[in-house]
Scaffold this motif. Structure first.
Motif, mmCIF file in Angstrom:
data_model
loop_
_atom_site.group_PDB
_atom_site.id
_atom_site.type_symbol
_atom_site.label_atom_id
_atom_site.label_comp_id
_atom_site.label_asym_id
_atom_site.label_seq_id
_atom_site.Cartn_x
_atom_site.Cartn_y
_atom_site.Cartn_z
ATOM 1 N N LEU A 142 0.849 -1.185 0.000
ATOM 2 C CA LEU A 142 0.000 0.000 0.000
ATOM 3 C C LEU A 142 0.888 1.240 0.000
ATOM 4 O O LEU A 142 2.002 1.226 0.526
ATOM 5 C CB LEU A 142 -0.905 0.013 1.233
ATOM 6 C CG LEU A 142 -2.045 -1.016 1.256
ATOM 7 C CD1 LEU A 142 -2.680 -1.076 2.636
ATOM 8 C CD2 LEU A 142 -3.099 -0.675 0.202
ATOM 9 N N SER A 143 0.407 2.327 -0.602
ATOM 10 C CA SER A 143 1.162 3.577 -0.607
ATOM 11 C C SER A 143 1.351 4.063 0.839
ATOM 12 O O SER A 143 0.496 3.781 1.694
ATOM 13 C CB SER A 143 0.415 4.623 -1.440
ATOM 14 O OG SER A 143 -0.853 4.869 -0.865
ATOM 15 N N PRO A 144 2.444 4.727 1.149
ATOM 16 C CA PRO A 144 3.440 5.286 0.217
ATOM 17 C C PRO A 144 4.568 4.317 -0.163
ATOM 18 O O PRO A 144 5.455 4.696 -0.916
ATOM 19 C CB PRO A 144 3.991 6.471 0.997
ATOM 20 C CG PRO A 144 3.931 6.017 2.423
ATOM 21 C CD PRO A 144 2.653 5.207 2.525
ATOM 22 N N GLN A 145 4.583 3.087 0.401
ATOM 23 C CA GLN A 145 5.626 2.136 0.002
ATOM 24 C C GLN A 145 5.467 1.780 -1.478
ATOM 25 O O GLN A 145 4.374 1.873 -2.025
ATOM 26 C CB GLN A 145 5.559 0.866 0.861
ATOM 27 C CG GLN A 145 6.096 1.032 2.288
ATOM 28 C CD GLN A 145 5.157 1.789 3.186
ATOM 29 O OE1 GLN A 145 3.945 1.693 3.014
ATOM 30 N NE2 GLN A 145 5.692 2.529 4.142
ATOM 31 N N LYS A 146 6.567 1.358 -2.096
ATOM 32 C CA LYS A 146 6.557 1.029 -3.518
ATOM 33 C C LYS A 146 7.314 -0.274 -3.767
ATOM 34 O O LYS A 146 8.205 -0.630 -3.013
ATOM 35 C CB LYS A 146 7.219 2.138 -4.340
ATOM 36 C CG LYS A 146 6.566 3.511 -4.209
ATOM 37 C CD LYS A 146 7.367 4.561 -4.941
ATOM 38 C CE LYS A 146 6.751 5.941 -4.781
ATOM 39 N NZ LYS A 146 7.578 7.002 -5.447
ATOM 40 N N LYS A 147 6.944 -0.955 -4.833
ATOM 41 C CA LYS A 147 7.684 -2.133 -5.291
ATOM 42 C C LYS A 147 8.258 -1.825 -6.664
ATOM 43 O O LYS A 147 7.524 -1.484 -7.590
ATOM 44 C CB LYS A 147 6.776 -3.366 -5.372
ATOM 45 C CG LYS A 147 7.524 -4.623 -5.818
ATOM 46 C CD LYS A 147 6.628 -5.836 -5.804
ATOM 47 C CE LYS A 147 7.375 -7.092 -6.242
ATOM 48 N NZ LYS A 147 8.514 -7.421 -5.342
ATOM 49 N N ASN A 148 9.568 -1.943 -6.801
ATOM 50 C CA ASN A 148 10.229 -1.687 -8.077
ATOM 51 C C ASN A 148 10.162 -2.916 -8.971
ATOM 52 O O ASN A 148 10.309 -4.051 -8.502
ATOM 53 C CB ASN A 148 11.691 -1.282 -7.848
ATOM 54 C CG ASN A 148 11.815 0.054 -7.155
ATOM 55 O OD1 ASN A 148 11.046 0.975 -7.423
ATOM 56 N ND2 ASN A 148 12.781 0.184 -6.255
ATOM 57 N N LEU A 149 9.951 -2.676 -10.257
ATOM 58 C CA LEU A 149 9.887 -3.754 -11.242
ATOM 59 C C LEU A 149 10.740 -3.385 -12.440
ATOM 60 O O LEU A 149 10.680 -2.260 -12.944
ATOM 61 C CB LEU A 149 8.440 -3.987 -11.697
ATOM 62 C CG LEU A 149 7.440 -4.503 -10.653
ATOM 63 C CD1 LEU A 149 6.037 -4.524 -11.256
ATOM 64 C CD2 LEU A 149 7.827 -5.891 -10.181
#
Length: 202
Positions: A94-101
């Motif tokens: 969930l925001s504000p965390q992010k997953k990089n791809l």
């Protein structure tokens, strides 16, 4: 003995009802509307504790990107118009965390909402932010429709990558053209002053 048998039968009946509710899983749900073609809805589970919506998301860009889910995401039961707020997620934060791809990389993820009625027929999932995702889903299995989601996703991503590669190629060609233009640009000759032989100073 009869009393014990009745209690045992009641326990088995209650267990069966709860277990039946927990086991309601719609594989390959019929997605009638999907605002993001690079995401596939592949499973929905209705439990007495939660409603789980499982997705497959793939980065459509030629560069590394990131993904997350808004905390404002909701699920709406279109039969009774009741709205449920997202509880938590798996696979993608969930925001504000992010997953990089990385480019073309995919991830399986799930959204969790409070339990909806077992007899629900249609749901709407909406990420209430600008450019957020929007799904309308019929709670029935349709493998053919499900498979077509992957066809749409792959077609979209291939088109997107081709467009981005074309843009990059155009930029490089312009840089090469500009460099060659500067290299071959004719130099301006400096004008030389010539003294007039008839010019005299008194």
């Amino acid at each position: 003995m009869t009393k014990i048998f009745k209690l045992f039968s009641l326990f088995i009946g209650c267990f069966f009802i709860v277990n039946l509710h927990a086991q309601k899983i719609i594989k390959f749900p019929y997605v009638s509307y999907n605002s993001i073609p690079y995401c596939v809805v592949h499973n929905i589970e209705i439990d007495e504790l939660f409603t789980k919506v499982s997705l497959y998301y793939r980065n459509p860009y030629s560069s590394t990107g990131w993904v997350n889910f808004s905390r404002t995401t909701t699920l709406k039961d279109l039969g009774c118009s009741k709205i449920y707020n997202i509880i938590y997620t798996e696979g993608v934060p969930l925001s504000p965390q992010k997953k990089n791809l990385k480019s073309g990389e995919g991830v399986y993820c799930s959204l969790f909402f409070p339990p909806i009625p077992n007899d629900s027929k249609y749901i709407e999932i909406y990420e209430n932010v600008e450019n957020g995702f929007h799904f309308v889903i019929q709670l029935k299995s349709d493998f053919k429709r499900y498979s077509s989601q992957y066809d749409v996703m792959n077609s979209y991503i291939n088109k997107k990558l081709k467009e981005e590669n074309q843009v990059e190629w155009n930029i490089k060609q312009k840089e090469i053209y500009d460099q060659n233009s500067v290299k071959h640009k004719p130099k301006k000759e400096k004008k030389r002053l010539v003294k007039d032989p008839d010019f005299k100073v008194d």
